[in-house]
Design a protein around this motif. Structure first.
Motif, PDB file in Angstrom:
ATOM      1  N   VAL A  58     -31.083  68.297 156.450  1.00 21.53           N
ATOM      2  CA  VAL A  58     -30.467  67.089 157.013  1.00 21.53           C
ATOM      3  C   VAL A  58     -29.020  66.964 156.538  1.00 21.53           C
ATOM      4  CG1 VAL A  58     -30.611  64.570 157.113  1.00 21.53           C
ATOM      5  CG2 VAL A  58     -32.708  65.952 157.097  1.00 21.53           C
ATOM      6  N   ASN A  59     -28.819  67.303 155.278  1.00 17.81           N
ATOM      7  CA  ASN A  59     -27.486  67.127 154.692  1.00 17.81           C
ATOM      8  C   ASN A  59     -26.722  68.422 154.455  1.00 17.81           C
ATOM      9  OD1 ASN A  59     -27.669  64.239 154.369  1.00 17.81           O
ATOM     10  ND2 ASN A  59     -29.167  64.666 152.766  1.00 17.81           N
ATOM     11  N   TYR A  60     -27.443  69.520 154.470  1.00 19.08           N
ATOM     12  CA  TYR A  60     -26.799  70.779 154.109  1.00 19.08           C
ATOM     13  C   TYR A  60     -27.071  71.833 155.170  1.00 19.08           C
ATOM     14  CZ  TYR A  60     -26.780  68.604 149.492  1.00 19.08           C
ATOM     15  OH  TYR A  60     -26.596  67.746 148.452  1.00 19.08           O
ATOM     16  N   PRO A  96     -24.118  74.208 161.785  1.00 13.30           N
ATOM     17  CA  PRO A  96     -24.218  73.261 160.677  1.00 13.30           C
ATOM     18  C   PRO A  96     -25.563  72.528 160.678  1.00 13.30           C
ATOM     19  CG  PRO A  96     -22.705  72.430 162.349  1.00 13.30           C
ATOM     20  CD  PRO A  96     -23.080  73.820 162.756  1.00 13.30           C
ATOM     21  N   ASN A  97     -26.005  72.155 159.486  1.00 12.03           N
ATOM     22  CA  ASN A  97     -27.252  71.400 159.286  1.00 12.03           C
ATOM     23  C   ASN A  97     -28.476  72.062 159.915  1.00 12.03           C
ATOM     24  OD1 ASN A  97     -24.891  69.222 159.387  1.00 12.03           O
ATOM     25  ND2 ASN A  97     -26.470  68.632 157.917  1.00 12.03           N
ATOM     26  N   LYS A  98     -28.428  73.378 159.961  1.00 15.20           N
ATOM     27  CA  LYS A  98     -29.596  74.141 160.410  1.00 15.20           C
ATOM     28  C   LYS A  98     -29.961  75.138 159.320  1.00 15.20           C
ATOM     29  CE  LYS A  98     -29.727  72.424 164.605  1.00 15.20           C
ATOM     30  NZ  LYS A  98     -30.622  71.258 164.750  1.00 15.20           N
ATOM     31  N   ILE A  99     -31.168  75.669 159.439  1.00 20.63           N
ATOM     32  CA  ILE A  99     -31.586  76.731 158.526  1.00 20.63           C
ATOM     33  C   ILE A  99     -31.522  78.044 159.296  1.00 20.63           C
ATOM     34  CG2 ILE A  99     -33.447  77.639 157.098  1.00 20.63           C
ATOM     35  CD1 ILE A  99     -34.482  74.742 156.881  1.00 20.63           C
ATOM     36  N   THR A 100     -30.704  78.950 158.800  1.00 17.56           N
ATOM     37  CA  THR A 100     -30.584  80.255 159.433  1.00 17.56           C
ATOM     38  C   THR A 100     -31.226  81.295 158.525  1.00 17.56           C
ATOM     39  OG1 THR A 100     -28.509  79.581 160.431  1.00 17.56           O
ATOM     40  CG2 THR A 100     -28.971  81.942 160.384  1.00 17.56           C
ATOM     41  N   ALA A 101     -32.165  82.054 159.063  1.00 15.76           N
ATOM     42  CA  ALA A 101     -32.821  83.094 158.270  1.00 15.76           C
ATOM     43  C   ALA A 101     -32.227  84.442 158.619  1.00 15.76           C
ATOM     44  CB  ALA A 101     -34.317  83.096 158.537  1.00 15.76           C
ATOM     45  N   ILE A 102     -32.052  85.272 157.621  1.00 15.75           N
ATOM     46  CA  ILE A 102     -31.633  86.653 157.835  1.00 15.75           C
ATOM     47  C   ILE A 102     -32.804  87.529 157.430  1.00 15.75           C
ATOM     48  CG2 ILE A 102     -30.003  88.456 157.179  1.00 15.75           C
ATOM     49  CD1 ILE A 102     -27.972  86.292 156.534  1.00 15.75           C
ATOM     50  N   VAL A 107     -23.415  70.259 142.524  1.00 17.40           N
ATOM     51  CA  VAL A 107     -22.009  70.598 142.725  1.00 17.40           C
ATOM     52  C   VAL A 107     -21.511  70.065 144.073  1.00 17.40           C
ATOM     53  CG1 VAL A 107     -20.399  72.573 142.768  1.00 17.40           C
ATOM     54  CG2 VAL A 107     -22.346  72.608 141.244  1.00 17.40           C
ATOM     55  N   LYS A 108     -22.423  69.522 144.880  1.00 15.92           N
ATOM     56  CA  LYS A 108     -22.124  68.984 146.204  1.00 15.92           C
ATOM     57  C   LYS A 108     -21.512  70.035 147.126  1.00 15.92           C
ATOM     58  CE  LYS A 108     -21.605  64.167 144.824  1.00 15.92           C
ATOM     59  NZ  LYS A 108     -23.010  63.893 145.144  1.00 15.92           N
ATOM     60  N   PRO A 109     -22.244  71.102 147.350  1.00 21.15           N
ATOM     61  CA  PRO A 109     -21.733  72.124 148.281  1.00 21.15           C
ATOM     62  C   PRO A 109     -22.012  71.676 149.716  1.00 21.15           C
ATOM     63  CG  PRO A 109     -23.887  72.768 147.521  1.00 21.15           C
ATOM     64  CD  PRO A 109     -23.605  71.428 146.892  1.00 21.15           C
ATOM     65  N   GLU A 110     -21.477  72.414 150.658  1.00 23.34           N
ATOM     66  CA  GLU A 110     -21.770  72.124 152.054  1.00 23.34           C
ATOM     67  C   GLU A 110     -22.846  73.071 152.574  1.00 23.34           C
ATOM     68  OE1 GLU A 110     -19.167  71.271 155.720  1.00 23.34           O
ATOM     69  OE2 GLU A 110     -17.838  71.437 153.986  1.00 23.34           O
TER      70      GLU A 110
END
Lengths: 268, 324
Positions: A207-209, A43-49, A176-179
């Motif tokens: 930070v939030n997503y 959560p709250n990280k950026i994952t690259a594929i 839309v306030k996604p997670e």
């Protein structure tokens, strides 16, 4: 039913992965496009594929919010769990999934409506509470677009530049306030300056997503992500995940020869 | 001697250059392609024929109408405002025919617009490959039925049905409601297939954007795809209306023969096209009021459909949501 309410911190804080892929294989008809995938998204990280063309990157990304459901002949085996709830359980409504897991596409695809309407559209159909003007301003600010468009909110979104359009699409998804926000090569149609703006924006949003991004651009993955999953194609043309680690490790100390070849430019 | 040598040299080298350059120039030279010219001419003639036909129709209608309006007993203001149409005894108010046309057109549109658009949305947004494979050919069959068959369908099926529901004493044998409803069924495939073309032309990326925001199929169809295809749908509607205004056989068979100034759709009334069909079907002397009047009405029909077409172009450019 998904036992989850948007914006409930107790679940996000809980000691589990926001997304967990368990033994997933995906098929287009009889063709196996992705096989035996196991992956845990922080959560709250950026994952690259990352990975070469045809290795199933986009298929995997689109599996997270069930966008592949529209593809004839597609089916998935295994489980993709969102806060421990299997998104592919028969009782799960894909429409509800997409409200919580938003998406930004490869080519900017704003609606042929005004800038304001683009942002308000998703919020409205999802019944997001609050004053719509405030929601629009807030999300445009979050998407770092507000200052550029605040005087032109009633103008057509198609009058914006490609980079602005893509940030508008990000704002539209945020409203839309996604997670989780899925990004499918969001910068591939953009120039380098617009690309850097989007990357800065991703950093702020993380930070939030939770952000998962598919990219062809290895520098982008190296610059902008916390974790990287490297995919490639097996001899039977099925996509497989070779390695998943922190971005630093993948780019400086890959364990697998195939990853090393790819990131050093010897392949793909 | 030197001169000789240089001449010799020049002679040896210069022709080589010239010949290769000439070869290049001739390679690049404009070719005469008779096939291309022929096709171009043929295509031009095809386009010219349709324009010439239109001009011819306008000319003929105007010429004969001028004969009608040129008569001392015919006044344009009476023609447009009086409510009795009996040209043979000097009553030249066209309104009864216009109201009848308006009523049949209204009921036709009442059926074909909502049903046609709904069917188009179903075909383009919801239908499986299989359902579409069955439905589209069936709709095309509907479009291929001769209008006279629809006319008798109105007279022998729709009218008895209406009389059954609304009461025999209320519904006349010939009435504009029945003709209008059946006309709506006839126009439905046209409206549906044109609307469906417009909907299908909306790029997939817009649908994906909507789905990605958690929109249902209905929300996507109604709030994204239909607005994006709006100009095409308007065009379909206007062409449907033009078709209804101009439709002749159904109203000739089922709406009634005899002008009747009424707004009651359960009563017989003759439309503009119905009148033209009836009058021109009988013995008709040249340059009688009856004869000339059909051209005046023909011109009026032409003006109505022309204005509808112009209106549709205006609306289309006004409401176009451009998606690149």
């Amino acid at each position: 039913m998904i036992n989850y309410e948007p914006n409930t911190p107790n679940l996000s804080d809980a000691n589990h992965n926001i997304l967990e892929v368990k033994n997933v294989s995906m098929y287009y008809g009889s063709f196996r496009a992705v096989k035996d995938l196991n992956l845990k998204i922080q959560p709250n990280k950026i994952t690259a594929i990352i990975g070469p063309s045809g290795c199933g990157k986009s298929t995997v990304l689109r599996a997270f919010n069930r966008m592949n459901d529209f593809v004839r002949g597609y089916h998935l085996e295994g489980e993709i769990c969102f806060h421990n709830q299997n998104l592919y359980a028969p009782e799960v409504d894909p429409v509800q999934v997409r409200k919580m897991i938003g998406m930004v596409f490869q080519k900017p695809n704003p609606f042929p409506k005004s800038i304001y309407e683009n942002v308000a559209w998703g919020a409205r159909i999802n019944g997001i509470p609050g004053n719509m003007d405030d929601i629009v301003e807030q999300t445009l600010r979050q998407a770092a677009l507000w200052d550029e468009v605040k005087d032109d909110l009633r103008k057509s979104a198609l009058a914006l530049s490609g980079g602005q359009q893509q940030r508008l699409c990000i704002a539209r998804a945020l409203a839309v306030k996604p997670e989780i926000i899925l990004m499918d090569e969001p910068c591939s149609a953009l120039d380098p300056i617009a690309t850097l703006k989007i990357e800065d924006l991703m950093r702020e949003l993380s930070v939030n997503y939770t952000i998962i991004i598919v990219t062809h651009n290895m520098q982008q993955a190296a610059r902008a992500s916390d974790y990287t999953a490297f995919f490639t194609m097996d001899p039977d043309r099925a996509g497989v995940m070779v390695e998943f680690d922190t971005t630093t490790n993948i780019f400086t100390n890959p364990h697998d020869k195939r990853t090393e070849d790819y990131i050093s430019g010897r392949f793909g | 001697m030197e001169h000789e040598i240089s001449k010799h040299l020049v002679r040896q080298t210069a022709p080589v250059v010239t010949s290769s350059q000439e070869a290049l120039a001739s390679k690049l030279r404009m070719r005469f392609r008779p096939g291309e010219t022929l096709i171009m001419g043929f295509l031009f003639v095809c386009g010219a024929i349709s324009i010439a036909t239109t001009l011819g129709i306008v000319f003929e209608l105007t010429k004969e109408s001028l004969l009608f309006f040129g008569k001392p007993e015919v006044k344009l203001i009476d023609f447009l405002t009086k409510t009795t149409w009996q040209p043979s005894i000097g009553n030249f108010g066209v309104l009864p025919l216009v109201t009848a046309t308006a009523m049949t057109t209204f009921f036709a549109m009442l059926i074909s617009l909502p049903l046609g658009l709904s069917a188009a949305i179903y075909l383009s947004e919801y239908a499986s490959q299989k359902a579409r494979g069955i439905l589209k050919p069936v709709l095309e069959i509907l479009a291929g039925i001769p209008t006279v068959v629809y006319g008798y369908f109105a007279l022998t099926f729709m009218t008895p049905l209406l009389r059954l529901i609304l009461g025999k004493e209320n519904v006349q044998i010939y009435n504009t409601l029945s003709a209008g409803l059946v006309m709506g069924i006839m126009i439905l495939p046209l409206v549906c297939s044109m609307s469906e073309d417009a909907l299908s032309a909306v790029p997939r990326s817009l649908r994906e954007a909507a789905y990605g925001l958690g929109a249902t199929r209905l929300e996507t169809a109604v709030r994204v795809v239909v607005p994006a295809a709006f100009s095409g749908i308007i065009a379909a509607f206007i062409i449907g209306i033009s078709r209804a205004v101009g439709e002749t056989m159904i109203v000739a068979v089922a709406a009634g023969s005899g002008p009747n100034f009424t707004f009651n759709p359960l009563k017989a009334a003759e439309t503009m096209t119905g009148y033209i069909a009836r009058i021109s079907g009988g013995d008709l002397a040249y340059d009688t009021p009856d004869y000339n009047s059909i051209f005046a009405i023909g011109l009026m029909l032409f003006v109505i459909t022309l204005s509808l077409n112009i209106l549709s172009r205006r609306l289309v450019s006004r409401f176009r949501e451009v998606y690149e």
